[in-house]
Design a protein around this motif. Structure first.
Motif, PDB file in Angstrom:
ATOM      1  N   GLN A 147       0.824  -1.197   0.000  1.00  0.00           N
ATOM      2  CA  GLN A 147       0.000   0.000   0.000  1.00  0.00           C
ATOM      3  C   GLN A 147       0.867   1.259   0.000  1.00  0.00           C
ATOM      4  O   GLN A 147       0.589   2.217  -0.726  1.00  0.00           O
ATOM      5  CB  GLN A 147      -0.929  -0.005   1.218  1.00  0.00           C
ATOM      6  CG  GLN A 147      -1.889  -1.172   1.281  1.00  0.00           C
ATOM      7  CD  GLN A 147      -2.944  -1.080   0.205  1.00  0.00           C
ATOM      8  OE1 GLN A 147      -3.525  -0.027  -0.027  1.00  0.00           O
ATOM      9  NE2 GLN A 147      -3.188  -2.192  -0.477  1.00  0.00           N
ATOM     10  N   ARG A 148       1.908   1.260   0.810  1.00  0.00           N
ATOM     11  CA  ARG A 148       2.840   2.398   0.826  1.00  0.00           C
ATOM     12  C   ARG A 148       3.560   2.533  -0.514  1.00  0.00           C
ATOM     13  O   ARG A 148       3.685   3.635  -1.055  1.00  0.00           O
ATOM     14  CB  ARG A 148       3.868   2.224   1.948  1.00  0.00           C
ATOM     15  CG  ARG A 148       3.297   2.191   3.355  1.00  0.00           C
ATOM     16  CD  ARG A 148       4.410   1.863   4.351  1.00  0.00           C
ATOM     17  NE  ARG A 148       3.940   1.755   5.703  1.00  0.00           N
ATOM     18  CZ  ARG A 148       3.976   2.745   6.596  1.00  0.00           C
ATOM     19  NH1 ARG A 148       4.478   3.918   6.258  1.00  0.00           N
ATOM     20  NH2 ARG A 148       3.534   2.556   7.822  1.00  0.00           N
ATOM     21  N   ILE A 149       4.027   1.395  -1.035  1.00  0.00           N
ATOM     22  CA  ILE A 149       4.784   1.434  -2.284  1.00  0.00           C
ATOM     23  C   ILE A 149       3.909   1.941  -3.425  1.00  0.00           C
ATOM     24  O   ILE A 149       4.337   2.770  -4.248  1.00  0.00           O
ATOM     25  CB  ILE A 149       5.335   0.037  -2.593  1.00  0.00           C
ATOM     26  CG1 ILE A 149       6.315  -0.402  -1.514  1.00  0.00           C
ATOM     27  CG2 ILE A 149       6.004   0.013  -3.957  1.00  0.00           C
ATOM     28  CD1 ILE A 149       6.785  -1.836  -1.641  1.00  0.00           C
ATOM     29  N   ALA A 150       2.655   1.476  -3.467  1.00  0.00           N
ATOM     30  CA  ALA A 150       1.758   1.920  -4.533  1.00  0.00           C
ATOM     31  C   ALA A 150       1.474   3.417  -4.413  1.00  0.00           C
ATOM     32  O   ALA A 150       1.424   4.130  -5.429  1.00  0.00           O
ATOM     33  CB  ALA A 150       0.452   1.131  -4.470  1.00  0.00           C
ATOM     34  N   ALA A 151       1.280   3.892  -3.189  1.00  0.00           N
ATOM     35  CA  ALA A 151       1.012   5.320  -3.001  1.00  0.00           C
ATOM     36  C   ALA A 151       2.214   6.166  -3.419  1.00  0.00           C
ATOM     37  O   ALA A 151       2.062   7.201  -4.084  1.00  0.00           O
ATOM     38  CB  ALA A 151       0.639   5.588  -1.544  1.00  0.00           C
ATOM     39  N   SER A 205       4.516   5.318  -5.556  1.00  0.00           N
ATOM     40  CA  SER A 205       4.694   5.219  -7.005  1.00  0.00           C
ATOM     41  C   SER A 205       3.739   6.147  -7.741  1.00  0.00           C
ATOM     42  O   SER A 205       4.013   6.526  -8.895  1.00  0.00           O
ATOM     43  CB  SER A 205       4.470   3.770  -7.456  1.00  0.00           C
ATOM     44  OG  SER A 205       3.116   3.388  -7.256  1.00  0.00           O
ATOM     45  N   LEU A 206       2.630   6.514  -7.100  1.00  0.00           N
ATOM     46  CA  LEU A 206       1.693   7.455  -7.710  1.00  0.00           C
ATOM     47  C   LEU A 206       2.100   8.907  -7.496  1.00  0.00           C
ATOM     48  O   LEU A 206       1.397   9.819  -7.939  1.00  0.00           O
ATOM     49  CB  LEU A 206       0.291   7.231  -7.156  1.00  0.00           C
ATOM     50  CG  LEU A 206      -0.373   5.898  -7.537  1.00  0.00           C
ATOM     51  CD1 LEU A 206      -1.704   5.752  -6.813  1.00  0.00           C
ATOM     52  CD2 LEU A 206      -0.572   5.819  -9.042  1.00  0.00           C
ATOM     53  N   GLY A 207       3.203   9.130  -6.805  1.00  0.00           N
ATOM     54  CA  GLY A 207       3.700  10.476  -6.599  1.00  0.00           C
ATOM     55  C   GLY A 207       3.323  11.099  -5.273  1.00  0.00           C
ATOM     56  O   GLY A 207       3.616  12.285  -5.042  1.00  0.00           O
ATOM     57  N   LEU A 208       2.706  10.340  -4.374  1.00  0.00           N
ATOM     58  CA  LEU A 208       2.342  10.887  -3.072  1.00  0.00           C
ATOM     59  C   LEU A 208       3.575  10.982  -2.183  1.00  0.00           C
ATOM     60  O   LEU A 208       4.433  10.104  -2.188  1.00  0.00           O
ATOM     61  CB  LEU A 208       1.290  10.012  -2.387  1.00  0.00           C
ATOM     62  CG  LEU A 208      -0.083   9.901  -3.062  1.00  0.00           C
ATOM     63  CD1 LEU A 208      -0.999   9.002  -2.250  1.00  0.00           C
ATOM     64  CD2 LEU A 208      -0.711  11.276  -3.236  1.00  0.00           C
ATOM     65  N   SER A 209       3.654  12.048  -1.422  1.00  0.00           N
ATOM     66  CA  SER A 209       4.743  12.195  -0.475  1.00  0.00           C
ATOM     67  C   SER A 209       4.529  11.251   0.707  1.00  0.00           C
ATOM     68  O   SER A 209       3.476  10.620   0.849  1.00  0.00           O
ATOM     69  CB  SER A 209       4.828  13.641   0.014  1.00  0.00           C
ATOM     70  OG  SER A 209       3.640  13.991   0.727  1.00  0.00           O
TER      71      SER A 209
END
Length: 288
Positions: free
Chosen positions: A183-187, A189-193
């Motif tokens: 979940q962290r990795i996907a977030a 990868s979407l550009g979220l800090s």
């Protein structure tokens, strides 16, 4: 397919109807047995208590209706102070507990001082009894500057918040660690800090996982706010103590206890309902 054919397809079988009827009968029988056993147990317990040799003395000392009616308004007025302390302590615990959980979840050597600070805080205040923290804060903080008078209700709120922030922080941290790393990795990868990942992805999922534990901590805090009476705050327990010293009767303590039960009971029932609902969703394979 005609309407008649559709009705034939969806018609409940005789076997299923028999099963439903059998389940209803079994349910009614279980309720009846539970009711009879409860009444019988209550009757036996009541008879044992009432038939005790000193029941009359105990009844007049702890369950005196006249003293209860006279003490109720003052004890209820004191309970209002407990409710105010609980309100502000809940806000403080939510904020501080979340910050501590986030600090302990930080990665990288540069954040080691913050992780060490949060770890030391939670270890200290989870190990200290709430009563000792109340004494240390209630009598230690005013000693730093005797010229400034701090209300004992404020000191009690600070002490309660210090202790329960440590408990809530550990519960939240456990929920955050239970969120799958993907979940962290996907977030990310979407550009979220990192901050947005915590706020939008990790913390919402963590809260859903630890709601029952958080609600149990809140119920415990509802009870422990009564300990502020040791600092001299005229809350429900202190009001009961004052009336008991005047009447030499312990009924006001029973009144205060029943009021605390009435304050905690809705949250206790809500906690049980939420826990049961989440357990059903897990058994059905739903999203927790």
């Amino acid at each position: 397919m005609t309407d008649r054919a559709a009705d034939a397809v969806w018609e409940v079988s005789r076997l299923e109807l028999d099963r439903r009827l059998q389940r209803k009968r079994a349910s009614r029988r279980s309720v009846l047995i539970a009711l009879v056993s409860t009444v019988a147990f209550a009757a036996v317990a009541g008879w044992l208590v009432v038939s005790s040799p000193n029941w009359d003395t105990v009844q007049q000392t702890f369950f005196n209706p006249e003293v209860a009616a006279e003490s109720f308004p003052k004890v209820l007025e004191g309970l209002w102070l407990n409710i105010r302390v609980l309100f502000f302590a809940t806000i403080a615990v939510a904020v501080v507990g979340t910050l501590l959980a986030v600090m302990r979840s930080l990665r990288g050597p540069v954040w080691f001082p913050l992780r060490a600070l949060a770890t030391g805080y939670t270890d200290l205040f989870r190990g200290l009894p709430v009563l000792i923290v109340l004494y240390l804060v209630g009598f230690g903080v005013p000693g730093l500057n005797p010229e400034v008078r701090i209300p004992v209700a404020v000191l009690g709120t600070i002490a309660i918040s210090l202790c329960y922030s440590a408990y809530v922080a550990e519960v939240l941290r456990a929920g955050m660690e239970a969120v799958h790393p993907s979940q962290r990795i996907a977030a990310r990868s979407l550009g979220l800090s990192h901050a947005k990942t915590l706020r939008l992805v990790v913390i919402p999922q963590a809260l859903r996982k630890v709601v029952p534990a958080l609600m149990n901590d809140f119920v415990s805090m509802q009870k422990d706010v009564g300990l502020i009476s040791v600092l001299g705050a005229v809350d429900a327990i202190r009001s009961a103590q004052i009336i008991q010293a005047q009447t030499y009767n312990f009924t006001p303590y029973v009144v205060a206890g029943l009021l605390f039960v009435a304050l905690s009971w809705p949250m206790i029932r809500l906690t049980d309902a939420v826990s049961a609902r989440m357990a059903r969703r897990e058994q059905q394979g739903g999203t927790v």
